[in-house]
Write a protein that holds these residues in place. Structure first.
Motif, PDB file in Angstrom:
ATOM      1  N   HIS A  22       0.843  -1.198   0.000  1.00 48.54           N
ATOM      2  CA  HIS A  22       0.000   0.000   0.000  1.00 48.54           C
ATOM      3  C   HIS A  22       0.881   1.253   0.000  1.00 48.54           C
ATOM      4  CE1 HIS A  22      -3.448  -2.559   1.086  1.00 48.54           C
ATOM      5  NE2 HIS A  22      -2.607  -3.164   1.916  1.00 48.54           N
ATOM      6  N   ARG A  23       0.331   2.350  -0.477  1.00 49.36           N
ATOM      7  CA  ARG A  23       1.115   3.591  -0.547  1.00 49.36           C
ATOM      8  C   ARG A  23       0.874   4.494   0.655  1.00 49.36           C
ATOM      9  NH1 ARG A  23       0.125   6.630  -5.705  1.00 49.36           N
ATOM     10  NH2 ARG A  23       2.023   7.714  -5.016  1.00 49.36           N
ATOM     11  N   LEU A  24      -0.217   4.269   1.387  1.00 52.51           N
ATOM     12  CA  LEU A  24      -0.503   5.054   2.589  1.00 52.51           C
ATOM     13  C   LEU A  24      -0.832   4.099   3.728  1.00 52.51           C
ATOM     14  CD1 LEU A  24      -1.120   7.596   4.236  1.00 52.51           C
ATOM     15  CD2 LEU A  24      -3.392   7.660   3.165  1.00 52.51           C
ATOM     16  N   VAL A  25       0.047   4.061   4.723  1.00 52.50           N
ATOM     17  CA  VAL A  25      -0.133   3.199   5.889  1.00 52.50           C
ATOM     18  C   VAL A  25      -0.233   4.094   7.115  1.00 52.50           C
ATOM     19  CG1 VAL A  25       0.849   1.363   7.302  1.00 52.50           C
ATOM     20  CG2 VAL A  25       1.180   1.339   4.814  1.00 52.50           C
ATOM     21  N   THR A  26      -1.350   4.002   7.830  1.00 51.21           N
ATOM     22  CA  THR A  26      -1.569   4.841   9.008  1.00 51.21           C
ATOM     23  C   THR A  26      -1.528   3.998  10.270  1.00 51.21           C
ATOM     24  OG1 THR A  26      -2.978   6.333   7.713  1.00 51.21           O
ATOM     25  CG2 THR A  26      -3.112   6.504  10.100  1.00 51.21           C
ATOM     26  N   LEU A  27      -0.657   4.396  11.201  1.00 55.59           N
ATOM     27  CA  LEU A  27      -0.575   3.759  12.516  1.00 55.59           C
ATOM     28  C   LEU A  27      -1.478   4.534  13.459  1.00 55.59           C
ATOM     29  CD1 LEU A  27       3.312   3.292  12.766  1.00 55.59           C
ATOM     30  CD2 LEU A  27       1.623   1.878  11.568  1.00 55.59           C
ATOM     31  N   THR A  28      -2.519   3.879  13.944  1.00 54.39           N
ATOM     32  CA  THR A  28      -3.474   4.547  14.822  1.00 54.39           C
ATOM     33  C   THR A  28      -3.376   3.982  16.234  1.00 54.39           C
ATOM     34  OG1 THR A  28      -5.225   2.984  14.230  1.00 54.39           O
ATOM     35  CG2 THR A  28      -5.080   5.015  12.940  1.00 54.39           C
ATOM     36  N   GLY A  29      -3.901   4.735  17.181  1.00 53.22           N
ATOM     37  CA  GLY A  29      -3.886   4.307  18.577  1.00 53.22           C
ATOM     38  C   GLY A  29      -3.892   5.516  19.488  1.00 53.22           C
ATOM     39  N   GLY A  30      -4.169   5.266  20.748  1.00 55.19           N
ATOM     40  CA  GLY A  30      -4.258   6.355  21.712  1.00 55.19           C
ATOM     41  C   GLY A  30      -2.915   6.987  22.011  1.00 55.19           C
ATOM     42  N   GLY A  31      -2.960   8.119  22.710  1.00 54.91           N
ATOM     43  CA  GLY A  31      -1.747   8.804  23.112  1.00 54.91           C
ATOM     44  C   GLY A  31      -0.895   7.929  24.004  1.00 54.91           C
ATOM     45  N   GLY A  32       0.427   7.968  23.795  1.00 51.59           N
ATOM     46  CA  GLY A  32       1.350   7.245  24.655  1.00 51.59           C
ATOM     47  C   GLY A  32       1.507   5.784  24.342  1.00 51.59           C
TER      48      GLY A  32
END
Length: 672
Positions: A22-32
């Motif tokens: 993929h050309r756009l990979v987003t790492l998501t998750g809460g702060g810290g």
């Protein structure tokens, strides 16, 4: 990275596999939870696989969308000297490149990220992007990877415990974790903190003053007592608990400093913290040891001589600053402080402190912007005065789009006429000229000259002459440049010099002499300027004196002297972080190498120079008289080296990391 990287092997593999597909990979998750640290480790691992590199775009200092694109340009060293839109420049810069951009903290400017990345990915088919965000970007083709807390095994092991043990070894090496009771306490702490890395590190910082069992008990009793669901939703309960507990265990003055430090947008010098945060129970002389205490407690991180606060910790401090009712007072103090920093830097410009001031203003860039934003809303007259002073620094260091944006905003305010407004016109005029927008620059320069006549002050007259002279010079009108600068210097020069505008006009007059073919006068003027600059220890004007000496040496066949003077210019411009000056100096070194028959050396310096010109996107590549000389130097170098050898050396330098390639040039040719 200031600390070791623990665990995340499966996540590292998942991100690399996703990036291949993929050309756009987003790492998501809460702060810290460790999104940024994971992205940084991935960037380190894949750096060598992409021809044009991996670039880190830090969005954590942004607080609105206005400067988002300029921040991205700065991150990739694109200091576009063009009036076109920054997005257009970015698209052009990325087209044909094999690049990975890592956008960190996208939740700050989510809509802008989504819009910009859509354009960039469409324009640059070889571009790939890793993003970190507390929520998905929502872009087309986005692949999302949720970054979970560190693992906790049933038997009291796992990555969360490994992290705790590693941080304990640093924070409290005397604490033993080997007994069964200690192991149980560590496992309990990590479970209660849900394996969130930042929460674990904050707990470890308390081992200097509390035992493992005390920490475990206190965290267990706190889980349901620190409740502010508007700021810290239920899914962040453990992190909220760890930060809140760390906050409660701080002394009152430590908590006050924590809250007040949240007003800063970037890393903080001790002197900045003392100027902005002192007051009431918090004495200025107490701040240095308190900063160290907050580092010990993992509230702050030390980076060289500066201190930074992680996003989530800063948010907590800002919440308490609001509770204290000090938000507006601290914003005023912050703005006043950085306005004073710019005033002091201007007063000290003509001195051996000049280079240090350029570094200082560059390091404080985010806070200078924040201060100006506040003053534009709260104190237009102070904003006008501060904005004019950026003209000595921002255009030199490539912040042209930001410079133009702020200067035009300030000029639109309802402020009185006078020297401060004239200086803003001067700063805008040189910014427009360096962008290649000569028509508008000439209009602003003429407006500046009219304002200077009304002011009646020598400084205003010199500022106006400089912006008009620079525009004429860059537009190929050297006689007009000479006339305006010479008249101002004849009427308003002082000894000792009055400051920056006098030396600026001396630079313009020297360049005009050589452009008009008056080489003897130009050489004498350059020697005078060099000697004057040496007397005061300043570098900016001296570097342009070296430029003229090198250029004239080349025209007169003194290639060895030209090389010496061009290297002196390059060293000065590098110390000032002036990429336009670096590019000009590299062109002169190319000429010196070519004239001396060193075709390979000329190819290397030319390739390095083109790297810097590519960053700048400069429409003219300096004054017009250099164009013909450049073509002649290239022909000489190709003849000396042969086309194939020249092209190979040129491409190698062009494709090398700019700073690495520049370092090799500054070190000089290898010994035989």
């Amino acid at each position: 990275m200031t600390t070791s990287f623990v665990g995340r092997e499966s996540e590292l593999d998942a991100v690399e596999v996703a990036l291949a597909r993929h050309r756009l990979v987003t790492l998501t998750g809460g702060g810290g939870v460790g999104k940024s640290r994971l992205a940084l480790r991935v960037a380190e691992q894949i750096r060598g696989r992409y021809t044009d590199g991996v670039w880190w775009v830090d969005l954590s200092n942004l607080y609105d969308d206005r400067l988002f694109t300029a921040t991205v340009c700065d991150a990739v060293d694109l200091l576009d000297h063009n009036p076109r839109a920054p997005v257009e420049a970015l698209c052009e810069w990325l087209t044909g490149r094999e690049v990975v951009l890592v956008f960190d903290c996208c939740e700050r400017v989510l809509a802008s990220c989504r819009s910009l990345l859509s354009e960039l990915l469409a324009a640059a088919p070889h571009l790939k992007v890793i993003a970190t965000s507390r929520e998905p970007l929502g872009g087309k083709g986005e692949h999302r990877i949720e970054v979970a807390p560190l693992s906790m095994d049933e038997g009291g092991s796992g990555d969360a415990v490994r992290l705790f043990r590693e941080r304990c070894a640093t924070a409290a090496p005397a604490v033993s974790l080997d007994s069964p009771d200690s192991a149980d306490a560590v496992a309990a702490i990590c479970r209660r903190l849900e394996g969130i890395p930042l929460a674990v590190e904050l707990a470890c910082a308390r081992l200097r003053e509390s035992s493992l069992t005390e920490i475990a008990a206190r965290l267990g009793s706190r889980l349901d007592t620190l409740v502010d669901e508007t700021m810290w939703p239920q899914r962040h309960r453990a992190l909220r608990t760890a930060i809140g507990w760390s906050h409660e265990l701080c002394s009152p003055v430590e908590r006050l400093l924590w809250a007040r430090l949240s007003v800063f947008r970037g890393p903080v010098e001790v002197s900045d913290a003392q100027s902005v945060c002192a007051g009431g129970p918090l004495a200025a002389h107490d701040i240095p040891p308190l900063l160290e205490r907050l580092v010990d407690q993992s509230v702050l991180q030390q980076v060289g001589t500066r201190y930074r606060m992680l996003d989530t910790v800063c948010e907590y401090g800002a919440m308490w600053l609001a509770e204290l009712g000090e938000e507006q007072a601290l914003a005023r103090l912050h703005a006043a402080h950085f306005a004073t920093v710019l005033a002091e830097s201007e007063a000290d410009w003509l001195s051996d402190r000049q280079v240090a001031w350029y570094a200082r203003i560059s390091a404080s860039h985010s806070d200078v912007r924040a201060a100006l934003d506040h003053l534009i809303e709260a104190d237009p007259v102070a904003a006008l005065e501060m904005a004019g002073r950026t003209g000595l620094f921002w255009p030199c260091c490539g912040h042209l789009h930001e410079s133009r944006d702020y200067l035009e905003r300030v000029l639109a305010l309802d402020t009185p006429r006078g020297p401060s407004r004239t200086r803003v016109l001067w700063a805008l005029g040189i910014t427009l000229t360096l962008q290649g927008d000569h028509r508008v620059a000439l209009r602003i320069g003429q407006e500046c000259a009219d304002a200077a006549r009304q002011d009646g002050t020598p400084q205003s007259q010199l500022f106006a002459a400089h912006t008009l002279g620079l525009t004429h010079l860059m537009a190929g009108r050297p006689q007009a440049a000479y006339d305006v600068s010479h008249q101002a210097l004849t009427n308003h020069s002082t000894s000792p010099p009055s400051g920056a505008p006098q030396l600026c006009c001396m630079v313009i007059r020297t360049f005009a002499h050589s452009a008009l073919g008056r080489l003897t006068e130009a050489y004498e003027a350059a020697i005078d300027l060099r000697d004057l600059s040496l007397r005061y220890g300043e570098q900016w004007a001296r570097s342009y004196a070296f430029h003229q000496l090198a250029f004239i040496d080349l025209l007169q066949g003194h290639a060895h002297d030209a090389e010496r003077h061009a290297l002196a210019m390059l060293t000065s411009k590098h110390s000032l972080n002036d990429n336009l000056g670096i590019a000009l100096a590299l062109d002169l070194l190319t000429g010196a190498n070519a004239v001396q028959g060193n075709g390979i050396g000329a190819a290397r310096t030319s390739g390095t120079g083109n790297t810097f010109w590519r960053m700048l996107g400069h429409p003219n590549r300096g004054t017009p008289e250099l164009s013909e000389a450049r073509d002649q130097w290239e022909l000489q170098a190709r003849k000396a080296a042969g086309d194939d050898a020249y092209n190979k050396a040129f491409r190698n330098a062009l494709n090398d990391d700019a700073e690495h390639s520049l370092t090799l040039v500054l070190q000089g040719p290898p010994l035989p």
